[in-house]
Write an enzyme that holds these catalytic residues in place. Structure first.
Site, PDB file in Angstrom:
ATOM      1  N   ARG A  53       0.802  -1.224   0.000  1.00  0.00           N
ATOM      2  CA  ARG A  53       0.000   0.000   0.000  1.00  0.00           C
ATOM      3  C   ARG A  53       0.833   1.271   0.000  1.00  0.00           C
ATOM      4  O   ARG A  53       0.589   2.200  -0.768  1.00  0.00           O
ATOM      5  CB  ARG A  53      -0.904   0.064   1.248  1.00  0.00           C
ATOM      6  N   THR A  54       1.787   1.334   0.917  1.00  0.00           N
ATOM      7  CA  THR A  54       2.526   2.586   1.078  1.00  0.00           C
ATOM      8  C   THR A  54       3.271   2.910  -0.215  1.00  0.00           C
ATOM      9  O   THR A  54       3.183   4.017  -0.743  1.00  0.00           O
ATOM     10  CB  THR A  54       3.503   2.474   2.272  1.00  0.00           C
ATOM     11  N   LYS A  82      25.913  -4.954  -1.337  1.00  0.00           N
ATOM     12  CA  LYS A  82      27.383  -4.924  -1.367  1.00  0.00           C
ATOM     13  C   LYS A  82      27.952  -4.270  -0.122  1.00  0.00           C
ATOM     14  O   LYS A  82      29.164  -4.107  -0.008  1.00  0.00           O
ATOM     15  CB  LYS A  82      27.862  -4.132  -2.595  1.00  0.00           C
ATOM     16  N   ARG A 103      11.581   3.533   3.641  1.00  0.00           N
ATOM     17  CA  ARG A 103      11.161   2.567   4.668  1.00  0.00           C
ATOM     18  C   ARG A 103      12.364   1.718   5.025  1.00  0.00           C
ATOM     19  O   ARG A 103      13.078   1.238   4.138  1.00  0.00           O
ATOM     20  CB  ARG A 103      10.023   1.678   4.158  1.00  0.00           C
ATOM     21  N   HIS A 131       5.399   6.039  11.477  1.00  0.00           N
ATOM     22  CA  HIS A 131       4.918   5.887  10.097  1.00  0.00           C
ATOM     23  C   HIS A 131       3.913   7.018   9.856  1.00  0.00           C
ATOM     24  O   HIS A 131       2.711   6.811   9.743  1.00  0.00           O
ATOM     25  CB  HIS A 131       4.246   4.513   9.968  1.00  0.00           C
TER      26      HIS A 131
HETATM   27  C1  NCD Z   1       1.862  -1.056   8.265  1.00  0.00           C
HETATM   28  C2  NCD Z   1       3.361  -0.906   8.439  1.00  0.00           C
HETATM   29  O1  NCD Z   1       4.133  -1.158   7.512  1.00  0.00           O
HETATM   30  O2  NCD Z   1       3.740  -0.478   9.535  1.00  0.00           O
HETATM   31  N1  NCD Z   1       1.492  -1.261   6.941  1.00  0.00           N
HETATM   32  C3  NCD Z   1       1.182  -0.175   6.174  1.00  0.00           C
HETATM   33  O3  NCD Z   1       2.018   0.639   5.859  1.00  0.00           O
HETATM   34  N2  NCD Z   1      -0.106  -0.017   5.818  1.00  0.00           N
HETATM   35  C4  NCD Z   1       1.246  -2.014   9.208  1.00  0.00           C
HETATM   36  C5  NCD Z   1       1.751  -3.419   9.273  1.00  0.00           C
HETATM   37  O4  NCD Z   1       2.679  -3.811   8.551  1.00  0.00           O
HETATM   38  O5  NCD Z   1       1.194  -4.184  10.076  1.00  0.00           O
END
Ligand code: NCD
Length: 307
Positions: A53-54, A82, A103, A131
């Site tokens: 999703r993100t 590497k 991320r 997040h």
């Molecule tokens: C979340 C995350 O990555 O923290 N997912 C997201 O971005 N919608 C929640 C999760 O992974 O449980």
């Protein structure tokens, strides 16, 4: 927004949040009508952890604004394999793009990387830390369903490792909200988060049993047990599957309860309630596009993008 980077939800004031949500509402009307806003803008996607999703909603948002993305791809296929440091990767990527979405499995990684770059950097999850862009779409969804003031919310599941929870809880302190945290003892909110909430004057209660608060809730925000963050599998097995909601749970809740989840879900929400009017999690995921459009729009404006 005056910020160069979005690193934690703690940096978001109520005015910042309202600005993003307002702009997101404009974009939500017709997301395809804004391709003239940032033609040619390039967003770098650096995901050192899995994402659906993100990553895809940031990509959609960039393209809807007339821009495009460059994607580092899987860690296994990059120079990280590497032995390249995150600082070096960040320094290189900032020369390619007008913004970076990062991320990373390490808490604090986004803040560290941001110190090496001049383009706006968005923390799209740093380990069990924060997040904040997820929080903005969570707030948008709450606002659409229950409103952000005089709200009673239950936040349930993995409160220890769940970064979406840490960011959401902080952001909610900007509003008149009663926050009920529901988890097993071993997955309570980290002490540092509880301390920050206390300092912000948050109205917070903790429970082990959902039924203690369920009938009062306007929103129930369910989270996945973050298996990948557990130091050992046995600890995970001890709590896995403990907090689940299904049609029977909803019978004990208000008719208009909005059930949210950042997704992915494993077994915390029975698919039998997916078609109920209470299920809000797929709309929530879709709201990622207008909200991330708004966020990118504001960050690119603040970053002096000529487009
Ligand atoms: C979340 C995350 O990555 O923290 N997912 C997201 O971005 N919608 C929640 C999760 O992974 O449980």
């Amino acid at each position: 927004m005056r910020h160069d980077h979005l690193l934690t939800a703690k940096q978001l004031s109520r005015a910042d949040i309202e600005t993003v949500l307002e702009r997101a509402r404009e974009f939500a009307g017709d997301p395809a009508a804004h391709a003239e806003r940032h033609p040619g803008a390039l967003l770098a996607l650096c995901f050192f952890e899995p994402s659906t999703r993100t990553k895809m909603s940031f990509e959609t948002a960039a393209k809807r604004l007339g821009g495009d993305v460059i994607d580092m791809g899987a860690v296994e296929d990059s120079s990280v394999k590497k032995g390249e440091s995150l600082a070096d990767t960040a320094r290189v990527v900032e020369g390619y793009a007008d913004g970076i979405v990062l991320r990373h499995p390490s808490q604090g990684a986004a803040r560290m990387a941001s110190e090496f770059v001049d383009v706006p950097l968005v923390n799209a999850g740093d380990g069990a830390g924060h997040h904040p862009s997820q929080t903005l779409l969570d707030l948008y969804t709450i606002d659409e369903n229950a409103g952000l003031d005089d709200l009673t919310i239950g936040i349930m599941g993995d409160l220890k490792y769940g970064r979406t929870v840490h960011s959401l809880a902080h952001a909610l302190t900007n509003f008149d909200v009663r926050q009920h945290f529901v988890s097993p003892e071993s997955l309570r909110l980290p002490r540092s988060v509880r301390y920050d909430l206390h300092e912000a004057g948050a109205n917070v209660r903790e429970h082990e049993d959902l039924d203690a608060v369920l009938p009062e809730l306007d929103v129930l925000y369910v989270t996945r047990i973050q298996r990948e963050r557990f130091p050992d599998e046995e600890e995970y097995e001890a709590v896995a599957g403990e907090y689940r909601i299904d049609a029977e749970t909803l019978e004990r809740a208000r008719d208009d309860l909005a059930v949210m989840h950042p997704l992915p879900r494993i077994d915390e929400i029975d698919p039998e309630i997916d078609e109920s009017p209470n299920a809000t999690y797929f709309d929530q995921a879709h709201n990622g596009v207008p909200v991330r459009m708004a966020l990118l729009d504001l960050l690119l404006e603040a970053g002096g993008d000529a487009a």
